[in-house]
Design a protein around this motif. Structure first.
Motif, PDB file in Angstrom:
ATOM      1  N   ARG A 132      -1.917   9.821   3.033  1.00  0.00           N
ATOM      2  CA  ARG A 132      -0.902  10.718   3.448  1.00  0.00           C
ATOM      3  C   ARG A 132       0.490  10.419   3.189  1.00  0.00           C
ATOM      4  N   HIS A 133       1.382  11.330   2.856  1.00  0.00           N
ATOM      5  CA  HIS A 133       2.645  11.008   2.786  1.00  0.00           C
ATOM      6  C   HIS A 133       3.300  11.928   3.869  1.00  0.00           C
ATOM      7  N   ILE A 134       4.068  10.891   4.616  1.00  0.00           N
ATOM      8  CA  ILE A 134       4.690  11.535   5.821  1.00  0.00           C
ATOM      9  C   ILE A 134       6.028  10.962   6.119  1.00  0.00           C
ATOM     10  N   ARG A 135       6.992  11.784   6.020  1.00  0.00           N
ATOM     11  CA  ARG A 135       8.515  11.385   6.158  1.00  0.00           C
ATOM     12  C   ARG A 135       8.856  10.120   5.089  1.00  0.00           C
ATOM     13  N   GLY A 136       8.518  10.611   3.891  1.00  0.00           N
ATOM     14  CA  GLY A 136       8.930   9.734   2.792  1.00  0.00           C
ATOM     15  C   GLY A 136       8.206   8.427   2.701  1.00  0.00           C
TER      16      GLY A 136
END
Length: 473
Positions: A132-136
């Protein structure tokens, strides 16, 4: 005009006054240098400890040579470095199994970890949707360890919080192709931990010769072939019921004849009776002399034989009631194994409705009440659909050979079996490659195991008949 600044937070800020510039300044907290150094050193020590624990041989060799170089000079270190290959070769020749267990497989596991899994871990996780890619920031499942043996890599993984096993099971093809393996299987190690199995080669690619007839009389488990990990395939028949499903030419006969072959000494000793139902008249009839009077091919004769088995079961139940809860084979009360080569010929494809209902009722009675009193059923069929075999769930142990459709895998082995790696619809239709190959799912284990039954040839059956004819009387 509006001005947008980079960054997740700044992107959400919009100025409502055209002449006012929006400036986003993130909060910065000054960390003392000593804290940074302590954290860095703790991570370094933890990494070194993990390296030693996981790869003791790979660490011990260079460290040992370095110590010798420091204490005794480079000449002795060079001599020892030249001595190690010859010592390893001698070890391989004297005890190959221990060398592989202690040195070979750990070194291969370290190499596969570095060159394959750690190298490709991030792109495979992200592209397959497991990361997952969350907030950079990237959140990836953690690669715990890699273990190798003679045929496969087993990769231990710690899932992300909130992930489920089905998230991984739905992506086995992504994982297999991403890491260059022909297939991938998912198994649960414990809560939050998975073991991914990536085969490097196929140990079941070659047909297996018939297993020798046992010297000791036993009701099982019966050795009939080999599992993918190289261990013998021992099929339990006493105290359970077995359903075998596979398309034409998938090798169902190998399982039937392999079971009979393993029970022949027990049949001679009077501990086992095999009752054969052969509506196709093409498989079990070849060894008809082994079954004596307990062989039937005509549908009415098959129904009569099933009713007789029900009578034996009920008579034993009356005698055992209140005295014993499990069956011990004796010459007086032998284990009765009812073999049905193509059960659909007697149920779904039987035109006589009354006869069809009678056979179905007898099979349902045997599979629900028979194993406690020593009456088991082993049935083989081609089409596992519910309308063809509506009592398939009454068989605790199931074997799926080559199937025509992916949906049929779960019909035979239960929901989720294909997602766990039981790709029975991918088994090769070429007899030399795929006949007898299948997946076994036992009552006590939810994970399917890939196996191959040994091929019992016509010559083997003829030899069995010549030596054991009449044991079924």
């Amino acid at each position: 005009m509006f001005r947008k600044l980079p960054g997740d937070e700044a992107r959400n800020l919009v100025s409502t006054t055209p002449d006012t510039a929006v400036v986003f300044r993130p909060a910065v907290m000054q960390t003392p240098a000593i804290v940074t150094i302590v954290i860095w050193l703790s991570r370094l020590v933890a990494g070194l400890v993990r390296l030693v624990v996981r790869h003791p041989v790979a660490v011990a060799v260079p460290v040992g040579l370095g110590v010798i170089w420091t204490l005794y000079g480079w000449r002795l270190a060079l001599v020892m470095a030249a001595f190690l290959p010859s010592a390893g070769l001698s070890w391989v020749l004297l005890d190959r199994a221990s060398f592989l267990r202690l040195v070979g497989w750990p070194l291969l596991a370290w190499w596969r970890l570095v060159a394959v899994y750690r190298r490709h871990w991030q792109p495979v996780m992200v592209v397959s949707g497991l990361g997952r890619h969350i907030r950079g920031r990237d959140y990836l499942p953690r690669l715990v360890r890699v273990e190798c043996d003679g045929w496969a890599d087993r990769v231990s993984v710690k899932m992300l919080n909130g992930q489920a096993v089905t998230d991984w099971a739905d992506r086995i093809e992504h994982l297999a192709h991403g890491f260059g393996a022909p297939s991938c299987r998912v198994a649960v190690a414990r809560a939050g931990r998975l073991v991914l199995t990536f085969p490097r080669r196929d140990p079941l690619a070659e047909p297996l010769p018939a297993v020798p007839i046992p010297e000791v009389a036993s009701v099982g488990p019966v050795e009939i072939g080999r599992c993918e990990d190289g261990s013998p395939l021992r099929l339990k028949v006493h105290g359970t019921h077995v359903l075998i499903a596979g398309a034409t030419g998938a090798g169902k006969g190998s399982y039937l004849w392999g079971t009979i072959r393993g029970l022949l000494p027990a049949m001679r000793a009077g501990l086992v009776q095999v009752w054969a139902l052969d509506p196709k008249r093409m498989e079990l009839s070849f060894g008809r002399a082994l079954f004596g009077s307990r062989y039937a091919a005509d549908p009415k004769e098959c129904a009569d034989l099933l009713d007789e088995a029900v009578s034996v079961m009920q008579e034993r139940a009356d005698r055992f009631a209140g005295l014993q809860r499990s069956h011990t084979p004796t010459p007086a009360d032998p284990f009765v194994l009812v073999l049905v080569d193509e059960v659909a010929f007697l149920t779904a494809y039987q035109p006589d409705k009354q006869l069809r209902q009678r056979i179905t009722a007898a099979l349902a009675t045997l599979t629900t009440q028979g194993r406690a009193v020593g009456v088991g059923v082993m049935a083989a069929l081609q089409d596992p659909r519910k309308e063809v075999m509506n009592i398939r769930n009454l068989f605790p142990d199931k074997i799926a050979l080559r199937l025509d459709e992916s949906e049929q895998v779960d019909m035979v082995l239960g929901d989720g079996a294909r997602d766990r790696g039981a790709l029975a619809d991918h088994i090769s239709p070429v007899p030399e490659l795929g006949a007898g190959v299948g997946y076994v799912r036992l009552e006590t284990s939810p994970d399917p195991v890939r196996v191959r039954a040994a091929y019992v040839s016509d010559a083997d059956i003829s030899a069995m008949v010549a030596e054991f004819a009449g044991v079924g009387r």
